[in-house]
Design an enzyme around this catalytic site. Structure first.
Site, mmCIF file in Angstrom:
data_model
loop_
_atom_site.group_PDB
_atom_site.id
_atom_site.type_symbol
_atom_site.label_atom_id
_atom_site.label_comp_id
_atom_site.label_asym_id
_atom_site.label_seq_id
_atom_site.Cartn_x
_atom_site.Cartn_y
_atom_site.Cartn_z
ATOM 1 N N TRP A 1 1.100 -1.078 0.329
ATOM 2 C CA TRP A 1 -0.234 -0.015 -0.026
ATOM 3 C C TRP A 1 0.118 1.423 0.279
ATOM 4 O O TRP A 1 0.034 1.758 -0.414
ATOM 5 C CB TRP A 1 -0.970 -0.019 1.440
ATOM 6 C CG TRP A 1 -1.943 -0.618 0.339
ATOM 7 C CD1 TRP A 1 -3.086 -2.027 1.906
ATOM 8 C CD2 TRP A 1 -2.952 -1.179 -0.206
ATOM 9 N NE1 TRP A 1 -3.181 -3.078 1.205
ATOM 10 C CE2 TRP A 1 -3.531 -2.340 0.384
ATOM 11 C CE3 TRP A 1 -3.127 -0.054 -1.457
ATOM 12 C CZ2 TRP A 1 -4.753 -2.652 -0.761
ATOM 13 C CZ3 TRP A 1 -4.244 -0.589 -1.981
ATOM 14 C CH2 TRP A 1 -5.479 -1.483 -1.679
ATOM 15 N N ASP B 1 -2.459 6.836 6.667
ATOM 16 C CA ASP B 1 -3.545 5.868 5.175
ATOM 17 C C ASP B 1 -3.339 5.430 6.765
ATOM 18 O O ASP B 1 -2.732 3.957 6.961
ATOM 19 C CB ASP B 1 -2.107 4.975 4.494
ATOM 20 C CG ASP B 1 -4.067 4.661 3.930
ATOM 21 O OD1 ASP B 1 -4.526 3.253 4.262
ATOM 22 O OD2 ASP B 1 -2.907 3.928 2.079
ATOM 23 N N LYS C 1 -12.924 -1.189 5.559
ATOM 24 C CA LYS C 1 -12.381 -2.383 6.910
ATOM 25 C C LYS C 1 -13.148 -2.253 7.952
ATOM 26 O O LYS C 1 -13.481 -3.123 8.199
ATOM 27 C CB LYS C 1 -10.971 -1.914 6.967
ATOM 28 C CG LYS C 1 -10.115 -1.917 5.252
ATOM 29 C CD LYS C 1 -10.078 -3.051 4.019
ATOM 30 C CE LYS C 1 -9.963 -2.532 2.982
ATOM 31 N NZ LYS C 1 -8.653 -1.956 2.719
HETATM 32 C C1 LIG Z 1 -7.787 -1.811 1.388
HETATM 33 C C2 LIG Z 1 -6.650 -0.758 1.315
HETATM 34 C C3 LIG Z 1 -6.450 0.129 0.301
HETATM 35 C C4 LIG Z 1 -7.717 0.344 -1.142
HETATM 36 O O1 LIG Z 1 -8.727 1.157 -0.404
HETATM 37 P P1 LIG Z 1 -9.697 1.983 -1.809
HETATM 38 O O2 LIG Z 1 -10.695 2.411 -0.847
HETATM 39 O O3 LIG Z 1 -8.912 0.285 -2.570
HETATM 40 O O4 LIG Z 1 -8.963 3.162 -2.615
HETATM 41 C C5 LIG Z 1 -5.643 1.317 0.679
HETATM 42 N N1 LIG Z 1 -4.169 1.203 1.266
HETATM 43 C C6 LIG Z 1 -5.141 0.712 2.720
HETATM 44 C C7 LIG Z 1 -4.016 0.531 3.775
HETATM 45 C C8 LIG Z 1 -5.659 -0.462 2.080
HETATM 46 O O5 LIG Z 1 -6.185 -1.471 3.272
#
Ligand SMILES: *Cc1c(COP(=O)(O)O)cnc(C)c1O
Length: 360
Positions: A102, A172, A196
């Site tokens: 990521w 993030d 999530k």
């Molecule tokens: C799932 C995830 C993403 C992707 O997010 P989207 O909503 O599909 O754009 C980005 N960063 C992390 C850490 C994730 O777990």
């Protein structure tokens, strides 16, 4: 029909009582004669949902007053572009810590907008650890420094918050938001996709310190300009109303659990159960440095990859689904976000013990 024990990494399981409440309110929300899906986002019903949802989140995370909360769209991957567009503020360098899949996506996207300096990386050991802060080499003039607090695919998580001085820390937090208390004041900006740990896919949460906004690059799409969204109470355009309503129910559920300190305790207990089991067998292995193991995504491999299909099949027969690891790394992954009860993890460990007895 029995509900599955769902280990999906995302979109992920939601607490059953929330799904039941949403079902009960589906046709007629609080006597309005409308489904939340059918409401004007500017009507008094939805405005009351929006205000309560934001207020509950602020309370749960103790978000200071000088931070804006925005419910945007475009996902966390959208933020990979939206962050530099908004936060460069006349600078042309941003620092990134590279801890895996990521982070790498964030880095690749940011390079479209600025020079990216890698302040630290764990690529040398195949992204199995979080680089300790005393090894970081930040640049002098970075607009911000970006981390991914939980690498969802590898199953690796920061168990500490970096000290970045005057450089705003951007995180993030898509896969560990609301899993533990965090000191928001240590961050310049936090973002997270919904799917999530908050609700259905469809909105992206942004928490941003207000002195950092208002200097977006001129090319920034208006809907992705933090200042415009903040000035319009995140309704510059139509937000993802139904996912936000469900997230509102999740936030209330979290408050009923006792808030983030209580949910953290439960998450620690769940992760410990699974890692303790992994540590006392050679049949299953986990590659992540112990201090940096994720509480949310527990990855493991079987001694023999040829057993993977049999493992997944028998798990499914026991009602356990979505245990397959990400296609880029293989193996298994049990995602045990807030909504996964301890009994779900217990059932998994029991099953893994049985499978080992039969095949080990
Ligand atoms: C799932 C995830 C993403 C992707 O997010 P989207 O909503 O599909 O754009 C980005 N960063 C992390 C850490 C994730 O777990």
């Amino acid at each position: 029909m029995a509900r599955a024990i769902n280990f999906s990494a995302g979109p992920a399981a939601l607490p059953e009582e929330i799904l039941r409440q949403a079902a009960a309110e589906m046709l007629d929300w609080h006597g309005s004669g409308q489904s939340v899906m059918e409401m004007s986002h500017r009507g008094k019903e939805f405005i009351s949902i929006a205000e309560e949802t934001e207020a509950d989140l602020r309370e749960l995370m103790s978000i200071p007053k000088n931070y804006k909360v925005l419910f945007m769209q475009g996902g966390a991957l959208g933020q990979n572009a939206i962050v530099p567009m908004n936060l460069l503020r006349g600078r042309n360098v941003a620092d990134y810590v590279n801890t895996g899949a990521w982070s790498q996506k964030s880095i690749k996207e940011a390079k479209k907008y600025c020079a990216v300096h890698i302040a630290a990386s764990s690529e040398d050991e195949n992204f199995t650890y979080v680089p300790p802060q005393d090894t970081w080499k930040p640049s002098e003039d970075a607009a911000y420094i970006h981390i991914c607090t939980n690498e969802t695919i590898a199953g690796m998580e920061y168990q500490w918050t970096p000290q970045t001085g005057d450089t705003p820390l951007v995180a993030d937090m898509s896969s560990d938001i609301l899993s533990r208390p965090v000191d928001v004041s240590r961050f310049g900006l936090i973002y997270a996709g919904a799917q999530k740990n908050m609700g259905p896919a469809g909105f992206t949460l942004v928490i941003v310190r207000d002195d950092l906004i208002g200097q977006a690059l001129p090319v920034t799409p208006s809907v992705f300009d933090y200042k415009l969204q903040a000035d319009n109470d995140w309704m510059f355009n139509t937000p993802a109303t139904y996912p936000i309503y469900i997230a509102g129910l999740v936030f209330k559920w979290l408050k009923r659990q006792g808030g983030l300190a209580a949910i953290e305790k439960s998450n620690i207990a769940k992760a410990k159960l699974l890692y303790d089991f992994l540590d006392q067998t050679d049949f299953y292995t986990n590659a992540i440095r112990k201090s940096d193991r994720s509480r949310m995504n527990v990855t493991f491999r079987l001694q023999d990859d040829a057993l993977n299909e049999a493992f997944l099949k028998a798990a499914k027969e026991r009602g356990m689904v979505q245990l397959k690891g990400h296609r880029s790394v293989g193996g298994m992954r049990a995602s045990i976000y807030n909504a996964m009860p301890l009994e779900g993890v217990r059932a998994l460990v029991e099953y893994m013990r049985e499978f080992e007895r039969e095949h080990g």
